[in-house]
Design an enzyme around this catalytic site. Structure first.
Site, PDB file in Angstrom:
ATOM      1  N   HIS A  63       0.997  -1.624  -0.027  1.00  0.00           N
ATOM      2  CA  HIS A  63       0.009   0.305   0.164  1.00  0.00           C
ATOM      3  C   HIS A  63       0.990   1.140   0.088  1.00  0.00           C
ATOM      4  O   HIS A  63       0.858   2.414  -0.743  1.00  0.00           O
ATOM      5  CB  HIS A  63      -0.999   0.222   1.278  1.00  0.00           C
ATOM      6  CG  HIS A  63      -1.920   1.001   1.391  1.00  0.00           C
ATOM      7  ND1 HIS A  63      -1.516   2.199   2.170  1.00  0.00           N
ATOM      8  CD2 HIS A  63      -2.740   1.823   0.134  1.00  0.00           C
ATOM      9  CE1 HIS A  63      -2.518   2.724   2.325  1.00  0.00           C
ATOM     10  NE2 HIS A  63      -3.195   2.546   1.445  1.00  0.00           N
TER      11      HIS A  63
ATOM     12  N   GLU B  91       2.088   1.674  -2.938  1.00  0.00           N
ATOM     13  CA  GLU B  91       1.580   2.233  -4.201  1.00  0.00           C
ATOM     14  C   GLU B  91       1.112   3.993  -4.159  1.00  0.00           C
ATOM     15  O   GLU B  91       0.903   4.782  -5.064  1.00  0.00           O
ATOM     16  CB  GLU B  91      -0.226   1.578  -4.379  1.00  0.00           C
ATOM     17  CG  GLU B  91      -1.386   2.481  -4.418  1.00  0.00           C
ATOM     18  CD  GLU B  91      -2.220   2.530  -3.572  1.00  0.00           C
ATOM     19  OE1 GLU B  91      -2.876   3.663  -3.171  1.00  0.00           O
ATOM     20  OE2 GLU B  91      -2.808   1.750  -2.930  1.00  0.00           O
ATOM     21  N   HIS B  92       1.197   4.509  -2.869  1.00  0.00           N
ATOM     22  CA  HIS B  92       0.713   5.774  -2.062  1.00  0.00           C
ATOM     23  C   HIS B  92       2.245   6.710  -2.638  1.00  0.00           C
ATOM     24  O   HIS B  92       2.026   7.623  -3.408  1.00  0.00           O
ATOM     25  CB  HIS B  92       0.890   6.107  -0.930  1.00  0.00           C
ATOM     26  CG  HIS B  92      -0.428   5.927  -0.434  1.00  0.00           C
ATOM     27  ND1 HIS B  92      -0.865   6.977   0.172  1.00  0.00           N
ATOM     28  CD2 HIS B  92      -1.922   5.083  -0.595  1.00  0.00           C
ATOM     29  CE1 HIS B  92      -1.925   7.013   0.615  1.00  0.00           C
ATOM     30  NE2 HIS B  92      -2.831   5.998   0.402  1.00  0.00           N
TER      31      HIS B  92
ATOM     32  N   GLU C 150      -4.335   7.877   7.451  1.00  0.00           N
ATOM     33  CA  GLU C 150      -5.586   6.734   7.533  1.00  0.00           C
ATOM     34  C   GLU C 150      -5.009   5.389   7.780  1.00  0.00           C
ATOM     35  O   GLU C 150      -6.683   4.827   7.990  1.00  0.00           O
ATOM     36  CB  GLU C 150      -4.921   5.883   5.587  1.00  0.00           C
ATOM     37  CG  GLU C 150      -5.609   5.428   5.076  1.00  0.00           C
ATOM     38  CD  GLU C 150      -5.304   4.926   3.476  1.00  0.00           C
ATOM     39  OE1 GLU C 150      -6.049   4.631   2.484  1.00  0.00           O
ATOM     40  OE2 GLU C 150      -4.211   5.893   3.342  1.00  0.00           O
TER      41      GLU C 150
END
Length: 426
Positions: free
Chosen positions: A51, A54-55, A131
């Site tokens: 993740h 991807e960020h 998040e």
């Protein structure tokens, strides 16, 4: 290169696959690079790295700054995004057909020449930690993380996609580069596009920008092993109890997957479903209740979610289990037909959106090595008989113990967990 017919497919010499579906009535194109890499590919000390990678995709390359990436795409009216799941990561854009070369250049750039600037990385650490905090503060999200973890404990497939603040902050540029190099290998990379796209031109662009990626395969992830059990989260005051009841499902490659999807829809797939009509409409026990099935490459997870008042939890779970049992025994031909119609509309809807179509093509290539024609899928759905759908429901219970996860008042949920044990195989 070798080429196939259908939705047009070309495999580059290194194994990267380009698949397109031209939609002549559209002026825009949706395209992206899909990698058969997700959270389940992480080692124990890599929790959350997929993740984070991807960020970092849009935080700059050796040729473009983070701002430059955004400005180039938006200067032509396009948009760009990315997403991480358990088994896939996608980097995609939507632009006018004439700007497809720019889009594939930007997307390839972020995967082949990422800068991983330490300052940008530190800022993104903070963003993801926020998040994670937001997810922990959202019980109807958190309960799903608990559900996945309880169903597949101690395994990569059972861990949350986001990671933890501690693991995320531990990842530096070198660690990201190693993970990228180990897992983003050509055979598991798909360039997919739908809409106003010229296949041959996209192939040429992909060859120029992705042809140098290593052609050997990535490591095989740890096989999923369903276990189930009970997980009740506490330590917070909630107005509502959030709960999930689950059972071991099927891989999307299993021949019984269509029968199971039909059963799932009849049980809790819409306003006419058994669960909605009995739990919400007839008894008023909740606002939201539905069933779902998540298929993976080697396993699957069936579940039922409901949110209800703490005082109604026991009755709700009792009714839900009754409905599972009754659906298995008394599902009607009319319910079967409605479920099939729902499935077909869902399939057709993907053909009306270039973004959904590109995503569908990429996932099919990763899962099956070819696009699956709509007619083939519809034929398999139509072939599901009433007996097969009922057998799919029985198979859920026969495969093992249930998973029960919940957030809310402790004692009522503990009682409800004991009720859920009724779903154990005889």
């Amino acid at each position: 290169m070798s080429e196939e017919k259908g939705p047009r497919i070309t495999r580059l010499d290194n194994g990267v696959t380009v698949v397109t579906d031209a939609m002549p009535h559209l002026a825009t194109a949706s395209l992206g690079i899909w990698a058969g890499v997700g959270a389940r590919d992480e080692e124990a000390d890599e929790h959350g790295i997929s993740h984070l990678l991807e960020h970092m995709a849009f935080k700059g390359t050796r040729r473009r700054s983070a701002r430059g990436i955004a400005e180039e795409i938006e200067a032509v009216g396009g948009d760009i995004n990315a997403a991480t799941s358990v088994e896939h990561t996608s980097y995609n854009a939507r632009v006018l057909g004439e700007d497809v070369p720019l889009a594939i250049d930007v997307l390839a750039d972020i995967l082949t020449e990422p800068a991983f600037d330490p300052e940008e990385l530190e800022r993104e650490h903070n963003v993801i930690v926020q998040e994670i905090g937001a997810a922990l503060d959202t019980p109807d999200d958190l309960v799903f993380d608990l559900f996945q973890e309880r169903a597949f404990p101690g395994q990569p497939i059972g861990r949350s996609i986001l990671g933890t603040p501690e693991t995320v902050r531990a990842f530096g540029p070198d660690r990201l580069q190693r993970y990228l190099g180990r897992n983003y290998r050509a055979p598991k990379l798909i360039v997919a596009a739908a809409g106003a796209v010229d296949h041959d031109r996209l192939v040429a662009e992909a060859q120029a920008r992705l042809g140098g990626i290593a052609g050997d395969d990535k490591p095989v992830p740890v096989p999923g092993r369903y276990e189930g059990g009970v997980e009740i989260g506490g330590g917070r005051e909630l107005e509502q109890a959030h709960l999930l009841i689950g059972l071991e499902g099927l891989s999307y490659r299993d021949p019984g997957i269509h029968a199971l999807q039909v059963f799932t829809n009849v049980l809790g797939g819409g306003m006419s479903s058994r669960l909605f009509q009995e739990v919400r409409e007839a008894r008023g026990l909740c606002y939201a209740v539905y069933s779902f099935h998540w298929g993976y490459s080697d396993t699957g997870l069936f579940g039922i979610y409901a949110g209800t008042d703490g005082g109604d939890v026991g009755e709700l779970v009792d009714v839900v289990i009754d409905q599972i049992e009754q659906t298995i025994e008394t599902m009607s031909e009319a319910e079967l037909a409605r479920s099939k119609a729902q499935a077909k509309v869902g399939l057709l809807a993907a053909l009306e959106s270039s973004g959904a179509r590109a995503d569908q093509l990429a996932r099919q290539m990763l899962a099956f090595g070819r696009p699956i024609a709509l007619e083939e899928i519809v034929a398999k759905v139509e072939a599901v008989t009433l007996d097969a759908a009922k057998a799919a429901g029985r198979g859920l219970i026969a495969r093992g113990r249930p998973t029960f996860t919940a957030l809310g008042p402790g004692k009522p949920l503990e009682s409800a967990a004991r009720i859920a044990e009724r779903l154990k195989p005889a």
